[in-house]
Each structure stands twice: as structure tokens, then as C-alpha cells.
Design a protein around this motif. Structure first.
Motif, PDB file in Angstrom:
ATOM      1  N   UNK A 105       0.826  -1.210   0.000  1.00 56.09           N
ATOM      2  CA  UNK A 105       0.000   0.000   0.000  1.00 56.09           C
ATOM      3  C   UNK A 105       0.859   1.258   0.000  1.00 56.09           C
ATOM      4  N   UNK A 106       1.964   1.246   0.735  1.00 55.38           N
ATOM      5  CA  UNK A 106       2.860   2.414   0.770  1.00 55.38           C
ATOM      6  C   UNK A 106       3.473   2.656  -0.603  1.00 55.38           C
ATOM      7  N   UNK A 107       3.936   1.585  -1.266  1.00 57.83           N
ATOM      8  CA  UNK A 107       4.504   1.741  -2.601  1.00 57.83           C
ATOM      9  C   UNK A 107       3.460   2.262  -3.588  1.00 57.83           C
ATOM     10  N   UNK A 108       2.244   1.740  -3.504  1.00 59.92           N
ATOM     11  CA  UNK A 108       1.176   2.226  -4.384  1.00 59.92           C
ATOM     12  C   UNK A 108       0.849   3.691  -4.099  1.00 59.92           C
ATOM     13  N   UNK A 109       0.869   4.080  -2.816  1.00 60.14           N
ATOM     14  CA  UNK A 109       0.588   5.478  -2.466  1.00 60.14           C
ATOM     15  C   UNK A 109       1.684   6.397  -2.977  1.00 60.14           C
ATOM     16  N   UNK A 110       2.947   5.953  -2.888  1.00 58.49           N
ATOM     17  CA  UNK A 110       4.061   6.764  -3.404  1.00 58.49           C
ATOM     18  C   UNK A 110       3.909   6.996  -4.898  1.00 58.49           C
ATOM     19  N   UNK A 111       3.364   6.019  -5.598  1.00 58.19           N
ATOM     20  CA  UNK A 111       3.152   6.160  -7.032  1.00 58.19           C
ATOM     21  C   UNK A 111       1.881   6.948  -7.354  1.00 58.19           C
ATOM     22  N   UNK A 112       0.818   6.729  -6.583  1.00 63.25           N
ATOM     23  CA  UNK A 112      -0.491   7.263  -6.961  1.00 63.25           C
ATOM     24  C   UNK A 112      -0.698   8.708  -6.528  1.00 63.25           C
ATOM     25  N   UNK A 113      -0.306   9.064  -5.294  1.00 61.35           N
ATOM     26  CA  UNK A 113      -0.644  10.391  -4.764  1.00 61.35           C
ATOM     27  C   UNK A 113       0.015  11.522  -5.562  1.00 61.35           C
ATOM     28  N   UNK A 114       1.351  11.513  -5.795  1.00 58.92           N
ATOM     29  CA  UNK A 114       1.924  12.603  -6.604  1.00 58.92           C
ATOM     30  C   UNK A 114       1.369  12.643  -8.022  1.00 58.92           C
ATOM     31  N   UNK A 115       1.143  11.458  -8.621  1.00 61.55           N
ATOM     32  CA  UNK A 115       0.594  11.425  -9.974  1.00 61.55           C
ATOM     33  C   UNK A 115      -0.803  12.029 -10.019  1.00 61.55           C
ATOM     34  N   UNK A 116      -1.650  11.663  -9.054  1.00 64.78           N
ATOM     35  CA  UNK A 116      -3.020  12.174  -9.038  1.00 64.78           C
ATOM     36  C   UNK A 116      -3.052  13.679  -8.787  1.00 64.78           C
ATOM     37  N   UNK A 117      -2.241  14.147  -7.835  1.00 64.31           N
ATOM     38  CA  UNK A 117      -2.225  15.583  -7.549  1.00 64.31           C
ATOM     39  C   UNK A 117      -1.692  16.372  -8.746  1.00 64.31           C
ATOM     40  N   UNK A 118      -0.635  15.865  -9.377  1.00 63.80           N
ATOM     41  CA  UNK A 118      -0.091  16.563 -10.542  1.00 63.80           C
ATOM     42  C   UNK A 118      -1.077  16.628 -11.690  1.00 63.80           C
ATOM     43  N   UNK A 119      -1.711  15.492 -11.988  1.00 66.42           N
ATOM     44  CA  UNK A 119      -2.694  15.484 -13.071  1.00 66.42           C
ATOM     45  C   UNK A 119      -3.908  16.340 -12.731  1.00 66.42           C
ATOM     46  N   UNK A 120      -4.324  16.331 -11.463  1.00 66.80           N
ATOM     47  CA  UNK A 120      -5.462  17.157 -11.068  1.00 66.80           C
ATOM     48  C   UNK A 120      -5.167  18.637 -11.197  1.00 66.80           C
ATOM     49  N   UNK A 121      -3.959  19.050 -10.802  1.00 67.54           N
ATOM     50  CA  UNK A 121      -3.573  20.465 -10.920  1.00 67.54           C
ATOM     51  C   UNK A 121      -3.509  20.875 -12.386  1.00 67.54           C
ATOM     52  N   UNK A 122      -2.892  20.051 -13.228  1.00 67.45           N
ATOM     53  CA  UNK A 122      -2.800  20.379 -14.651  1.00 67.45           C
ATOM     54  C   UNK A 122      -4.183  20.399 -15.308  1.00 67.45           C
ATOM     55  N   UNK A 123      -5.046  19.451 -14.924  1.00 73.46           N
ATOM     56  CA  UNK A 123      -6.390  19.434 -15.499  1.00 73.46           C
ATOM     57  C   UNK A 123      -7.191  20.657 -15.086  1.00 73.46           C
ATOM     58  N   UNK A 124      -6.972  21.158 -13.858  1.00 74.54           N
ATOM     59  CA  UNK A 124      -7.662  22.367 -13.416  1.00 74.54           C
ATOM     60  C   UNK A 124      -7.115  23.600 -14.133  1.00 74.54           C
ATOM     61  N   UNK A 125      -5.802  23.633 -14.353  1.00 75.11           N
ATOM     62  CA  UNK A 125      -5.211  24.780 -15.045  1.00 75.11           C
ATOM     63  C   UNK A 125      -5.672  24.853 -16.497  1.00 75.11           C
ATOM     64  N   UNK A 126      -5.745  23.702 -17.156  1.00 77.55           N
ATOM     65  CA  UNK A 126      -6.116  23.657 -18.580  1.00 77.55           C
ATOM     66  C   UNK A 126      -7.487  23.009 -18.739  1.00 77.55           C
ATOM     67  N   UNK A 127      -8.415  23.383 -17.874  1.00 75.55           N
ATOM     68  CA  UNK A 127      -9.739  22.766 -17.881  1.00 75.55           C
ATOM     69  C   UNK A 127     -10.465  23.063 -19.191  1.00 75.55           C
ATOM     70  N   UNK A 128     -11.264  22.061 -19.569  1.00 74.79           N
ATOM     71  CA  UNK A 128     -12.069  22.092 -20.787  1.00 74.79           C
ATOM     72  C   UNK A 128     -11.221  22.090 -22.060  1.00 74.79           C
ATOM     73  N   UNK A 129      -9.932  21.857 -21.904  1.00 79.12           N
ATOM     74  CA  UNK A 129      -9.058  21.768 -23.066  1.00 79.12           C
ATOM     75  C   UNK A 129      -8.820  20.324 -23.476  1.00 79.12           C
ATOM     76  N   UNK A 130      -7.946  20.144 -24.462  1.00 78.93           N
ATOM     77  CA  UNK A 130      -7.662  18.798 -24.959  1.00 78.93           C
ATOM     78  C   UNK A 130      -6.979  17.947 -23.887  1.00 78.93           C
ATOM     79  N   UNK A 131      -6.052  18.548 -23.122  1.00 76.65           N
ATOM     80  CA  UNK A 131      -5.365  17.797 -22.069  1.00 76.65           C
ATOM     81  C   UNK A 131      -6.359  17.346 -21.005  1.00 76.65           C
ATOM     82  N   UNK A 132      -7.248  18.235 -20.587  1.00 78.83           N
ATOM     83  CA  UNK A 132      -8.230  17.908 -19.564  1.00 78.83           C
ATOM     84  C   UNK A 132      -9.129  16.766 -20.027  1.00 78.83           C
TER      85      UNK A 132
END
Length: 317
Positions: A105-132
Motif C-alpha cells: 500500500x505504501x509503494x502504491x501510495x508513493x506512485x499514486x498520490x503525486x501522480x493524481x495531484x499533478x494530473x489534477x492540478x494540470x487538469x484544473x489549469x487547462x480545464x475544458x481543453x484537450x489535455x483535460x
């Protein structure tokens, strides 16, 4: 400070009550299983005297309420009983496997949490665009498939075809790198399952904050988009983000049964499945209770952190 202590005390009391109700459900559910445990363990050829002696040794001749209170009393004293399959203390079996599940679970969290936060921030910045739209499509696709399907797809492409990772999570190498290598595919499966929830909640929380008037003022002052998100929007959106992250961490611990079975990972979920097949009821009860306690503790942690990071919830009028 007093409000925080009162909040923690209330949540702990609620958690203890919930855990007691769950323990009652687990015991009654296991007791209601069809078939006789003594006959299943000893076999159909066992003599009636042997079956009676076995049931007496397990306390199955006692009334249901007496067996329940004896079970709870033993657990409160740190005694989970003896396994019927190998006659070893259940505490040794369970907590040894629990450490392996927590490592995964710790290894999965190390992989999932930064990836999810990074993708969420980028999707919010470029919302409704092709990346989002692309990120939302990929994450929704990954979360729509069950864990075992994602696991077999990863095994097919990363293990069978590419030969990059082992298909079974065996620790025969004995080294730290060998152990991590065997955990990568199960952790990647869990990551693909949980990253969508965390990413979408991060995106939704940031978009809600980015519509605030003070964000418009920051834009008029010339603050960069990254500065607006990291310095102004993200701190005010931490409540729901922390909540969904911790809840998904709870899933990483208690939702690993299918993943552990697919990859033959020696964790608590695999132990529980093996014990069900062997009719090792005391081990099944212990595993179920530990899973329930872990989920309740992490759920309460999410509730407390979400409240502490949001003063409006901490100081209600």
C-alpha cells in the motif's frame, strides 16, 4: 485547541462504536456459514467422539453470546487464537502478512498520490481543453475496469510480452530491490484503480476555488498560473483533497484482496482467501476485523484532517 480535542474524542468514540458493531457482524456472519466446521476440518470419516471433542476444544458447544464475548475478550488481551490449519498463533500469521500488505500500500501510495495531484492540478489549469479531456478519458477508463482485469492486462504487456517485470510477486531473491521489483506490478494495478478518484477530486476542488474573487484579484496582479494554484488555490482546497487521498489510502490497505490473489502476493488478503478455502474460521475473523479496524482508523483520520484544515467546519455556528 479545545475544539480539536473534542472533535478527536467524538470521532474516536464513534470509531470504537463502529468497530464493535462490525465485530458483531463479522462474528454472526461467520457463525451463520453453512456446514459444520468440525466436520470440514476433520473430514467426513472422523468419529462422532472426535468431532465432539474438537467442537468442545473450539468452544463451539457454548451458546453464541458466550462465544462472542470470549472472542472479543481474547482479542482485547492480544490473543487472536490458534489457526486451525497449521496450529500456529494467529497473531504471528496475521501481523507478518499485514506488514507485507502495508508495504504494498505504501509503494502504491508513493506512485499514486503525486501522480493524481499533478494530473489534477494540470487538469484544473487547462480545464475544458484537450489535455483535460484526455486525462479524464484515460482515468475514467482505468477506473471502469475491475482490478483483476487491469492486473491481467499489465501482466500480458509488461511481463509476458515485454519481460520487464515478474508476473508473480515472489520474494525469492531476498534483496530489497528484488522485493520492490516483485511489488511493482501489484502496486501499479492499485495505482491505476485509485488515481482517477484522487485526480478528479483535486481537479473539482481547485476549479471551485479558482472561481473565487480573490483568485481574480491575483490574476489582475500578474501572478503566474502556477503561483495562483500553489500559493492561493491549493491551500484553500486541501480539505476535500486530503479527505479523498486518505480514503483511497484506506482502500489501498483493505481493497488489495483481489490484487494479492492475482499476483500471489503474500499479504493479508491472500492469507484471508487461503483461510476461507481451508475453513480456518479464526483466521478469517481476525483478518476481517483487522481490515475493518484499518478502514475505520483511516476514515476517522480523513474526517479529522478535513475538518482541521477547514476552519468553517471546526468553528461551526
Amino acid at each position: 485547541m479545545r475544539n480539536i480535542l473534542v472533535l478527536i474524542a467524538n470521532r474516536l468514540a464513534t470509531g470504537m462504536l463502529t468497530l464493535w458493531i462490525v465485530s458483531l457482524i463479522i462474528f454472526l456472519g461467520v457463525s451463520a456459514l453453512p456446514g459444520d466446521i468440525a466436520t470440514e476440518v476433520l473430514g467426513q470419516s472422523a468419529s462422532p467422539e472426535t468431532i465432539v471433542a474438537f467442537r468442545t476444544r473450539l468452544g463451539l458447544d457454548l451458546p453464541l453470546h458466550e462465544r462472542y464475548f470470549a472472542w472479543v475478550s481474547d482479542i482485547l488481551h492480544g490473543d487472536f487464537g490458534i489457526s486451525l490449519a497449521n496450529h500456529r498463533p494467529i497473531g504471528e500469521l496475521v501481523f507478518g502478512r499485514l506488514s507485507s500488505t502495508v508495504d504494498l500500500a505504501v509503494l502504491a501510495a508513493i506512485m499514486a498520490v503525486p501522480l493524481a495531484l499533478g494530473l489534477g492540478i494540470l487538469a484544473a489549469l487547462y480545464r475544458n481543453g484537450a489535455f483535460d479531456r484526455a486525462i479524464n478519458l484515460l482515468t475514467l477508463t482505468s477506473v471502469s475496469f475491475p482490478e483483476f482485469f487491469v492486473a491481467y492486462v499489465l501482466i500480458l504487456f509488461l511481463s509476458v510480452k515485454a519481460g520487464l517485470l515478474p508476473s508473480l510477486a515472489g520474494f525469492s531473491g531476498g534483496t530489497v530491490l528484488g522485493r520492490i521489483e516483485g511489488m511493482v506490478l501489484p502496486a501499479l494495478t492499485l495505482t491505476l484503480v485509485v488515481v482517477a478518484h484522487m485526480m478528479r477530486m483535486t481537479r473539482a476542488a481547485l476549479i471551485g476555488v479558482l472561481a473565487s474573487p480573490y483568485i481574480e484579484m491575483a490574476k489582475l496582479k500578474g501572478v503566474s498560473p502556477i503561483g495562483i494554484v500553489t500559493r492561493h488555490a491549493l491551500p484553500n482546497a486541501l480539505g476535500p483533497i486530503i479527505n479523498v487521498v486518505v480514503l483511497n489510502l484506506a482502500y489501498l490497505v483493505v481493497g488489495v484482496v483481489v490484487v494479492e490473489v492475482v499476483f500471489v502476493y503474500p499479504g493479508l488478503g491472500q492469507l484471508m482467501v487461503d483461510s476461507v478455502q481451508k475453513r480456518d474460521i479464526p483466521v478469517v475473523q481476525a483478518c476481517s476485523l483487522i481490515f475493518a479496524a484499518t478502514y475505520i482508523v483511516l476514515n476517522l483520520t480523513a474526517d479529522i484532517l478535513a475538518t482541521v484544515t477547514n476552519p468553517r467546519l471546526l468553528h461551526r455556528r
